[in-house]
Design an enzyme around this catalytic site. Structure first.
Site, PDB file in Angstrom:
ATOM      1  N   ASP A   1      -2.338  -1.329  13.493  1.00 53.96           N
ATOM      2  CA  ASP A   1      -2.498  -0.645  12.214  1.00 53.96           C
ATOM      3  C   ASP A   1      -2.529   0.825  12.615  1.00 53.96           C
ATOM      4  OD1 ASP A   1      -3.261   0.573   9.909  1.00 53.96           O
ATOM      5  OD2 ASP A   1      -5.014  -0.686   9.531  1.00 53.96           O
TER       6      ASP A   1
ATOM      7  N   ASP B   1       0.399   8.108   7.888  1.00 56.57           N
ATOM      8  CA  ASP B   1       0.686   6.705   8.237  1.00 56.57           C
ATOM      9  C   ASP B   1       2.022   6.640   8.968  1.00 56.57           C
ATOM     10  OD1 ASP B   1      -1.372   5.029   7.059  1.00 56.57           O
ATOM     11  OD2 ASP B   1      -0.539   5.461   5.092  1.00 56.57           O
TER      12      ASP B   1
ATOM     13  N   GLU C   1      -5.530  -6.073  11.900  1.00 53.37           N
ATOM     14  CA  GLU C   1      -6.900  -5.592  11.672  1.00 53.37           C
ATOM     15  C   GLU C   1      -7.956  -6.619  12.091  1.00 53.37           C
ATOM     16  OE1 GLU C   1      -6.022  -4.723   7.477  1.00 53.37           O
ATOM     17  OE2 GLU C   1      -6.372  -2.604   7.893  1.00 53.37           O
TER      18      GLU C   1
ATOM     19  N   ASP D   1       0.846  -1.193   0.000  1.00 49.92           N
ATOM     20  CA  ASP D   1       0.000   0.000   0.000  1.00 49.92           C
ATOM     21  C   ASP D   1       0.881   1.242   0.000  1.00 49.92           C
ATOM     22  OD1 ASP D   1      -2.188  -1.622   0.295  1.00 49.92           O
ATOM     23  OD2 ASP D   1      -2.265  -1.411   2.472  1.00 49.92           O
TER      24      ASP D   1
ATOM     25  N   GLU E   1       1.740  -2.616  10.907  1.00 53.20           N
ATOM     26  CA  GLU E   1       1.437  -2.781   9.486  1.00 53.20           C
ATOM     27  C   GLU E   1       2.393  -1.941   8.642  1.00 53.20           C
ATOM     28  OE1 GLU E   1      -2.837  -2.530   8.443  1.00 53.20           O
ATOM     29  OE2 GLU E   1      -2.100  -1.440   6.703  1.00 53.20           O
ATOM     30  N   GLU E   2       2.939  -0.899   9.216  1.00 54.17           N
ATOM     31  CA  GLU E   2       3.815   0.007   8.462  1.00 54.17           C
ATOM     32  C   GLU E   2       5.290  -0.366   8.544  1.00 54.17           C
ATOM     33  OE1 GLU E   2       2.525   1.993   6.431  1.00 54.17           O
ATOM     34  OE2 GLU E   2       0.467   1.856   7.180  1.00 54.17           O
TER      35      GLU E   2
ATOM     36  N   LEU F   1      -2.637   3.739  11.179  1.00 57.32           N
ATOM     37  CA  LEU F   1      -3.651   4.637  10.611  1.00 57.32           C
ATOM     38  C   LEU F   1      -4.488   3.888   9.584  1.00 57.32           C
ATOM     39  CD1 LEU F   1      -4.402   7.558  11.250  1.00 57.32           C
ATOM     40  CD2 LEU F   1      -3.533   8.117   8.998  1.00 57.32           C
ATOM     41  N   ASP F   2      -5.521   3.257  10.096  1.00 58.21           N
ATOM     42  CA  ASP F   2      -6.416   2.524   9.206  1.00 58.21           C
ATOM     43  C   ASP F   2      -7.256   3.504   8.378  1.00 58.21           C
ATOM     44  OD1 ASP F   2      -7.949   0.171   8.288  1.00 58.21           O
ATOM     45  OD2 ASP F   2      -9.570   1.204   9.356  1.00 58.21           O
TER      46      ASP F   2
END
Ligand code: F6P
Ligand code: MN
Length: 325
Positions: A107, A66, A269, A60, A88-89, A109-110
C-alpha cells in the site's frame, strides 16, 4: 546500528538473504523520497493532497502522492531481487525480473486522505516468496510472508520491520539514514483504548455493537472500567499507537453497500499489519479466523480486520454472533 548493517546481520540466511536485503534497502530508499515529498507538501507549487484524477481498483480517489509514492517504489524495486510487484494503486501486476525469488505487495501511501491535514501517513509492505503464476503470486496466506513492515511519515519517519523474529524499529536521521531504535515493540496484553470509526455504528454487525456498547458503558458496565477511544483514519497511525501502548482496532464488515468485508485490503494492509502485530505479541483476526491463515482469492480482496492486545482480542472474539435486532 544502520538499517543496512541490521539487514546484513538479521535477515535469515538462505537463498532469499541477498534479494531480501536489497529489496528492503530499496523500499527504504523510496521511503526517504516519499517522506521528503510529504514533508514539503504545499511548497514549490506542489499540492500532493490534491486528487490525481483517477481511482484505484478499490474505488478510492487517488491523491497525487499516492501515484508518486507508487512510482518511486516501482523505480526502487526495479533495481533487482523482485519478480513481481503488487500494489493497491495498480489494477494489474507489475512483472519485473522473472528469475527473482521474491514478490512485493504494497500500500504505497496508506491514509492518503489525510495528506492535506498534516496527519501521519505511511507505506505498508509485504514480501513473499515468488511461486507459481507470477501474475497471481501474491495470492498466498499471510503466514508465508518472509518479511513485512511499514514506514510512517509523521513527526518522525519510522520503519517498523519484521523478518520473522520480533519487530525492529528504525528512525530516519538528519543524514537520510535509517538508524535502529532501542524500542522493540511488545504490545501490552491488556488495554483500555479502542479504535473504530463510530460514524458507522448503525451499520455494524450486532457482535461489534454489543462489544463497543460494553466498552462505552465503562465502570458502570460489565467491563467495570473506563475505556478511551482514538481513531486516526490512517491505519499506520492507529497500528503504530497500538504497537507502542496497546489497544484494539476494529474495521469489520458492515451493512453499507460494498462494505460486507470492511474496507481494508487483505494483501496490502491486513497481512503485513497482522504479521507485525503477532511478532509483537498481539493478535489479528477477521473476527473469526486468524488473518495470517486466510487464503486470498483475488489481489484486491477486502477483509475485516481486528487486531491488538491479546486479552482484548479474546474479549471481542468471545462475543456471541446473533441476528440483527
Ligand atoms: O487505506 C484505507 C484507510 O485510509 C486506512 O488507512 C484507515 O484505517 C481507513 O481507511 C479509514 O477508513 P474510514 O475513512 O472509513 O474511517
Ligand atoms: Mn491504506
Amino acid at each position: 546500528m544502520l538499517l543496512t548493517h541490521w539487514l546484513a546481520t538479521h535477515c535469515p540466511a538462505g537463498p532469499h538473504f541477498e534479494p531480501m536485503t536489497k529489496v528492503i534497502a530499496g523500499l527504504a530508499k523510496a521511503a526517504v523520497q516519499i517522506a521528503s515529498h510529504a514533508r514539503l507538501n504545499g511548497l514549490g507549487g506542489h499540492d500532493y493532497g490534491q486528487a490525481a484524477g483517477g481511482q484505484n481498483s478499490d474505488g478510492d480517489a487517488q491523491k497525487a502522492l499516492d501515484v508518486l509514492a507508487d512510482q518511486l517504489i516501482i523505480e526502487a524495486l526495479a533495481g533487482g531481487g523482485v519478480a513481481a510487484y503488487f500494489s493497491e494503486e495498480q489494477d494489474a501486476t507489475i512483472l519485473l525480473d522473472a528469475e527473482a525469488g521474491l514478490v512485493v505487495a504494497c500500500d504505497p501511501l496508506d491514509g492518503s486522505s489525510n495528506i492535506d491535514t498534516n496527519l501521519s501517513v505511511g507505506t505498508i509492505f509485504s514480501i513473499l516468496p515468488a511461486t507459481g503464476d507470477l501474475a497471481n503470486a501474491a495470492l498466498q496466506p499471510g503466514r508465508n510472508q518472509l518479511a513485512a513492515g511499514f514506514f510512517i511519515y509523521g513527526p518522525q519517519t519510522i520503519l517498523l520491520l519484521t523478518v520473522g523474529k520480533g519487530v525492529a524499529t528504525f528512525c530516519l536521521d538528519q543524514d537520510g539514514q535509517f538508524q535502529q531504535l532501542s524500542w522493540q515493540p511488545q504490545i501490552p496484553e491488556t488495554t483500555s483504548e479502542f479504535a473504530i470509526n463510530a460514524a458507522y455504528q448503525r451499520f455494524w454487525p450486532t457482535k461489534v455493537q454489543d462489544y463497543i456498547a460494553q466498552l462505552l458503558a465503562g465502570k458502570d458496565g460489565p467491563r467495570t472500567r473506563d475505556f478511551n477511544m482514538r481513531w486516526c483514519a490512517s491505519l499506520v497511525a492507529d497500528a503504530y499507537r497500538i504497537l507502542r501502548r496497546g489497544g484494539i482496532f476494529l474495521y469489520t464488515g458492515d451493512s453499507r453497500p460494498g462494505y460486507a468485508e470492511g474496507r481494508l485490503r487483505l494483501i496490502y494492509e491486513a497481512n503485513p499489519i497482522a504479521l507485525l502485530v503477532e511478532q509483537a505479541g498481539g493478535a489479528a483476526s477477521n473476527g473469526a479466523d486468524r488473518i495470517l491463515d486466510l487464503q486470498p482469492d483475488s489481489l484486491h480482496q477486502r477483509c475485516a480486520l481486528v487486531f491488538g492486545s491479546a486479552s482484548e482480542m479474546a474479549e471481542f472474539t468471545k462475543q456471541p454472533e446473533h441476528p440483527a435486532r
